[in-house]
Design an enzyme around this catalytic site. Sequence first.
Site, mmCIF file in Angstrom:
data_model
loop_
_atom_site.group_PDB
_atom_site.id
_atom_site.type_symbol
_atom_site.label_atom_id
_atom_site.label_comp_id
_atom_site.label_asym_id
_atom_site.label_seq_id
_atom_site.Cartn_x
_atom_site.Cartn_y
_atom_site.Cartn_z
ATOM 1 N N LYS A 167 1.002 -1.159 -0.069
ATOM 2 C CA LYS A 167 0.059 -0.042 -0.050
ATOM 3 C C LYS A 167 0.891 1.200 -0.043
ATOM 4 O O LYS A 167 1.940 1.318 0.594
ATOM 5 C CB LYS A 167 -0.855 0.088 1.227
ATOM 6 C CG LYS A 167 -2.062 0.958 0.958
ATOM 7 C CD LYS A 167 -3.195 -0.116 0.424
ATOM 8 C CE LYS A 167 -4.529 0.671 0.401
ATOM 9 N NZ LYS A 167 -5.618 -0.020 -0.214
ATOM 10 N N LYS A 177 -20.169 4.782 -4.361
ATOM 11 C CA LYS A 177 -19.515 4.208 -5.438
ATOM 12 C C LYS A 177 -19.628 2.718 -5.493
ATOM 13 O O LYS A 177 -20.196 1.950 -6.399
ATOM 14 C CB LYS A 177 -17.857 4.491 -5.544
ATOM 15 C CG LYS A 177 -17.506 5.676 -6.051
ATOM 16 C CD LYS A 177 -15.978 5.650 -6.412
ATOM 17 C CE LYS A 177 -15.011 5.460 -5.395
ATOM 18 N NZ LYS A 177 -13.611 5.308 -5.648
ATOM 19 N N VAL A 178 -19.745 2.099 -4.369
ATOM 20 C CA VAL A 178 -19.893 0.619 -4.183
ATOM 21 C C VAL A 178 -21.282 0.396 -3.692
ATOM 22 O O VAL A 178 -22.148 -0.473 -4.365
ATOM 23 C CB VAL A 178 -18.918 -0.082 -3.399
ATOM 24 C CG1 VAL A 178 -19.503 -1.506 -2.924
ATOM 25 C CG2 VAL A 178 -17.508 0.122 -3.784
ATOM 26 N N GLY A 179 -21.959 1.277 -2.786
ATOM 27 C CA GLY A 179 -23.039 0.918 -2.248
ATOM 28 C C GLY A 179 -24.463 0.858 -3.049
ATOM 29 O O GLY A 179 -25.201 -0.115 -3.149
#
Length: 360
Positions: A88, A191-193
Amino acid sequence: MTDVTDGVLHTLFRSEQGGHEQVVLCQDRASGLKAVIAIHSTALGPALGGTRFYPYASEEDAVRDALNLSRGMSYKNAMAGLEHGGGKAVIIGDPELIKTEELLLAYGRMVASLGGRYVTACDVGTYVADMDVVARECRWTTGRSPENGGAGDSSVLTAFGVFQGMRASAQHLWGDPTLRGRKVGVAGVGKVGHYLVEHLLEDGAEVVITDVREESVRRITDRFPQVTVVADTDALIRTEGLDIYAPCALGGALNDETVPVLTAKVVCGAANNQLAHPGVEKDLADRGILYAPDYVVNAGGVIQVADELNGFDFDRCKAKATKIFDTTLAIFARAKSDGIPPAAAADRIAEQRMAEARRK
């Protein structure tokens, strides 16, 4: 040496949370770049993980975040069956104020200097357009736009993977891999939800949502007026008759305040680092709440960006993300046989895979 540095070095070299192979401090004065690249493990292959661009309160906080996030990526990539270790990067600063093309190009050169030991992608504060810039200086870059040979937005498969985790949770708890007739609460429909909500509705679930951004809520309710909206997460987790709670916003959603009042029987969501501290997984188990480990069910995105390195194929990625269903069931089975919470079972399986790779 200051106590601050001692704290970081203790985490890196002596803490059980350490064990990182390499940590690189990067600086380019001309562009203002200050970054940390942390490589936790390359046992399974080159480290893969996103770049977070964030205004950390201190350099120590930035290093600590990079260490924690890179370690988490090792486990996520191992459980996703990828030939990648965990890494990361974090760029220190407010992206709204200091992000420039020059800075991103300088960052790309820093990643390139590692010779492929670390493959970068998007994270908080970085986007597909940013990866297109980074890729001009670094071929070990994923999450690029389709126009530049990339896969684009990974939110689609992230949501699909979480949905597979929910199906596995339903199979384990209720004997049927469907959400039909179940009440599912989604905290965070960004974005995902919002993709997750679509999957749930298609499967016949009753959906309750909340989000701090009014425009995100409106995007859902304009398309799906049958969705119920509650004021905040505090109201959502107390919703009567809730079967599944899906944290899809910030980390730390499961803590000493929220776990005791959860009405849901299952927690399965897209947010990273949902457990606020060690021991929360046991608190969930003690209450009879089934927890689908976040880094397992939200791995659809990393599956997608990893595939991009081989020439992106959506159908191939979706087939891999579908396997999150089987992986989640295997974790529940291991948890039952070992008498431990699912989060601990997932860690054991991931650690076993990494250990076996090191012996080869």
